[in-house]
Write a protein that holds these residues in place. Structure first.
Motif, PDB file in Angstrom:
ATOM      1  N   GLY A  74       0.814  -1.217   0.000  1.00 13.03           N
ATOM      2  CA  GLY A  74       0.000   0.000   0.000  1.00 13.03           C
ATOM      3  C   GLY A  74       0.843   1.260   0.000  1.00 13.03           C
ATOM      4  N   GLN A  75       2.062   1.163   0.521  1.00 15.37           N
ATOM      5  CA  GLN A  75       2.978   2.299   0.538  1.00 15.37           C
ATOM      6  C   GLN A  75       3.779   2.403  -0.761  1.00 15.37           C
ATOM      7  OE1 GLN A  75       5.215   1.334   4.058  1.00 15.37           O
ATOM      8  NE2 GLN A  75       3.687   2.219   5.438  1.00 15.37           N
ATOM      9  N   GLY A  76       3.592   1.415  -1.645  1.00 12.73           N
ATOM     10  CA  GLY A  76       4.279   1.452  -2.936  1.00 12.73           C
ATOM     11  C   GLY A  76       5.688   0.884  -2.937  1.00 12.73           C
ATOM     12  N   ASP A  77       6.093   0.220  -1.850  1.00 11.94           N
ATOM     13  CA  ASP A  77       7.434  -0.372  -1.759  1.00 11.94           C
ATOM     14  C   ASP A  77       7.417  -1.736  -2.454  1.00 11.94           C
ATOM     15  OD1 ASP A  77       9.869  -1.510  -1.100  1.00 11.94           O
ATOM     16  OD2 ASP A  77       9.742  -1.001   1.034  1.00 11.94           O
ATOM     17  N   ALA A  78       7.611  -1.736  -3.752  1.00 13.24           N
ATOM     18  CA  ALA A  78       7.489  -2.956  -4.554  1.00 13.24           C
ATOM     19  C   ALA A  78       8.521  -4.013  -4.164  1.00 13.24           C
ATOM     20  CB  ALA A  78       7.603  -2.625  -6.039  1.00 13.24           C
ATOM     21  N   GLY A  79       9.766  -3.622  -3.974  1.00  8.93           N
ATOM     22  CA  GLY A  79      10.809  -4.598  -3.650  1.00  8.93           C
ATOM     23  C   GLY A  79      10.501  -5.379  -2.387  1.00  8.93           C
ATOM     24  N   THR A  80      10.147  -4.664  -1.311  1.00 10.86           N
ATOM     25  CA  THR A  80       9.820  -5.328  -0.050  1.00 10.86           C
ATOM     26  C   THR A  80       8.539  -6.141  -0.177  1.00 10.86           C
ATOM     27  OG1 THR A  80      10.905  -3.545   1.159  1.00 10.86           O
ATOM     28  CG2 THR A  80       9.441  -4.966   2.429  1.00 10.86           C
ATOM     29  N   THR A  81       7.594  -5.650  -0.941  1.00 11.00           N
ATOM     30  CA  THR A  81       6.335  -6.370  -1.140  1.00 11.00           C
ATOM     31  C   THR A  81       6.592  -7.745  -1.750  1.00 11.00           C
ATOM     32  OG1 THR A  81       5.084  -4.336  -1.418  1.00 11.00           O
ATOM     33  CG2 THR A  81       4.113  -6.326  -2.348  1.00 11.00           C
ATOM     34  N   TRP A  82       7.362  -7.782  -2.850  1.00  5.85           N
ATOM     35  CA  TRP A  82       7.600  -9.061  -3.525  1.00  5.85           C
ATOM     36  C   TRP A  82       8.504  -9.961  -2.696  1.00  5.85           C
ATOM     37  CZ3 TRP A  82       3.529  -8.497  -5.707  1.00  5.85           C
ATOM     38  CH2 TRP A  82       3.185  -7.388  -6.473  1.00  5.85           C
ATOM     39  N   ASP A  83       9.434  -9.372  -1.932  1.00 10.05           N
ATOM     40  CA  ASP A  83      10.250 -10.184  -1.029  1.00 10.05           C
ATOM     41  C   ASP A  83       9.381 -10.834   0.048  1.00 10.05           C
ATOM     42  OD1 ASP A  83      12.647  -9.720  -2.327  1.00 10.05           O
ATOM     43  OD2 ASP A  83      13.309  -8.148  -0.939  1.00 10.05           O
ATOM     44  N   CYS A  84       8.470 -10.057   0.636  1.00  5.50           N
ATOM     45  CA  CYS A  84       7.586 -10.609   1.678  1.00  5.50           C
ATOM     46  C   CYS A  84       6.720 -11.736   1.122  1.00  5.50           C
ATOM     47  CB  CYS A  84       6.709  -9.517   2.278  1.00  5.50           C
ATOM     48  SG  CYS A  84       7.556  -8.468   3.466  1.00  5.50           S
ATOM     49  N   LEU A  85       6.217 -11.552  -0.079  1.00  6.05           N
ATOM     50  CA  LEU A  85       5.410 -12.612  -0.689  1.00  6.05           C
ATOM     51  C   LEU A  85       6.239 -13.863  -0.938  1.00  6.05           C
ATOM     52  CD1 LEU A  85       3.024 -10.712  -3.080  1.00  6.05           C
ATOM     53  CD2 LEU A  85       2.369 -12.443  -1.402  1.00  6.05           C
ATOM     54  N   ALA A  86       7.462 -13.667  -1.406  1.00  4.51           N
ATOM     55  CA  ALA A  86       8.340 -14.816  -1.637  1.00  4.51           C
ATOM     56  C   ALA A  86       8.649 -15.523  -0.314  1.00  4.51           C
ATOM     57  CB  ALA A  86       9.625 -14.365  -2.324  1.00  4.51           C
ATOM     58  N   TRP A  87       8.942 -14.761   0.729  1.00  6.38           N
ATOM     59  CA  TRP A  87       9.198 -15.366   2.040  1.00  6.38           C
ATOM     60  C   TRP A  87       7.976 -16.131   2.531  1.00  6.38           C
ATOM     61  CZ3 TRP A  87      11.136 -10.056   4.048  1.00  6.38           C
ATOM     62  CH2 TRP A  87      12.425  -9.810   3.560  1.00  6.38           C
TER      63      TRP A  87
END
Length: 192
Positions: free
Chosen positions: A37-50
């Motif tokens: 929601g904050q637009g942090d794409a890198g962390t978003t996709w990392d969290c999903l991968a984790w």
């Protein structure tokens, strides 16, 4: 990940890691949605991968409950994925990484292994218990509890369980469109 499980305890095996894994998956889902929601794409996709990797951590456990928790964890990750893709889209590398992780959940082998594990670790374990303990485990609590089984009834019930589990395990190897009607027919026979 490897979790220490004493499979020799059969139905009395302790599985505290499953609740912790689900809690961690819920946490990762929230973090994914917030940072997405904050637009942090890198962390978003990392969290999903984790999150998907964490869900897959119990794929080799031969227990049905472990596979059900794995499916629930994957569901949490997919829910987060659906939410965040309404705002941001993964780049090609992140999409490929997520696709590879999601592909692990197409494998039927963890379910087959879990059904075999249920039969071997619980059914056979129950059959090896002293008659009184097996009766107590099967009887349940409360006014609707079944009466004590005779040794012959217990042996027949466990034999039927073993045969049903063998058939369901074989059916679980098939694609669901082929196996589904056969499983339903098997369950109809078992409950009639």
């Amino acid at each position: 990940c490897r979790f220490s499980i004493d499979y020799g305890k059969g139905a009395e095996a302790q599985l505290p890691h499953l609740a912790r894994l689900r809690a961690l998956s819920r946490f990762l889902m929230v973090v994914t949605v917030v940072v997405g929601g904050q637009g942090d794409a890198g962390t978003t996709w990392d969290c999903l991968a984790w999150s998907l990797g964490l869900a897959d951590a119990v794929s080799s456990e031969p227990l049905l409950i472990s596979q059900l928790v794995r499916i629930a964890q994957a569901g949490l990750a997919l829910s987060a994925l659906q939410t965040v893709t309404e705002r941001i889209v993964p780049d090609a590398a992140s999409a490929a990484r997520l696709d590879a992780l999601l592909a692990r959940f197409d494998d039927r082998e963890p379910l087959v292994r879990a059904l075999e594990g249920e039969r071997l670790l619980f059914g056979e374990w129950l059959l090896d218990q002293p008659l009184q303990k097996a009766r107590e485990l099967l009887k349940g609590d409360g006014p609707a509890a079944e009466p004590d089984l005779t040794p012959e009834q217990l042996e027949a019930a466990l034999g039927a369980y073993r045969e049903s589990m063998l058939r369901l395990t074989e059916l679980s190897r098939l694609p669901y469109p082929e196996a589904g009607p056969r499983i339903e027919a098997e369950l109809a026979v078992a409950t009639s």
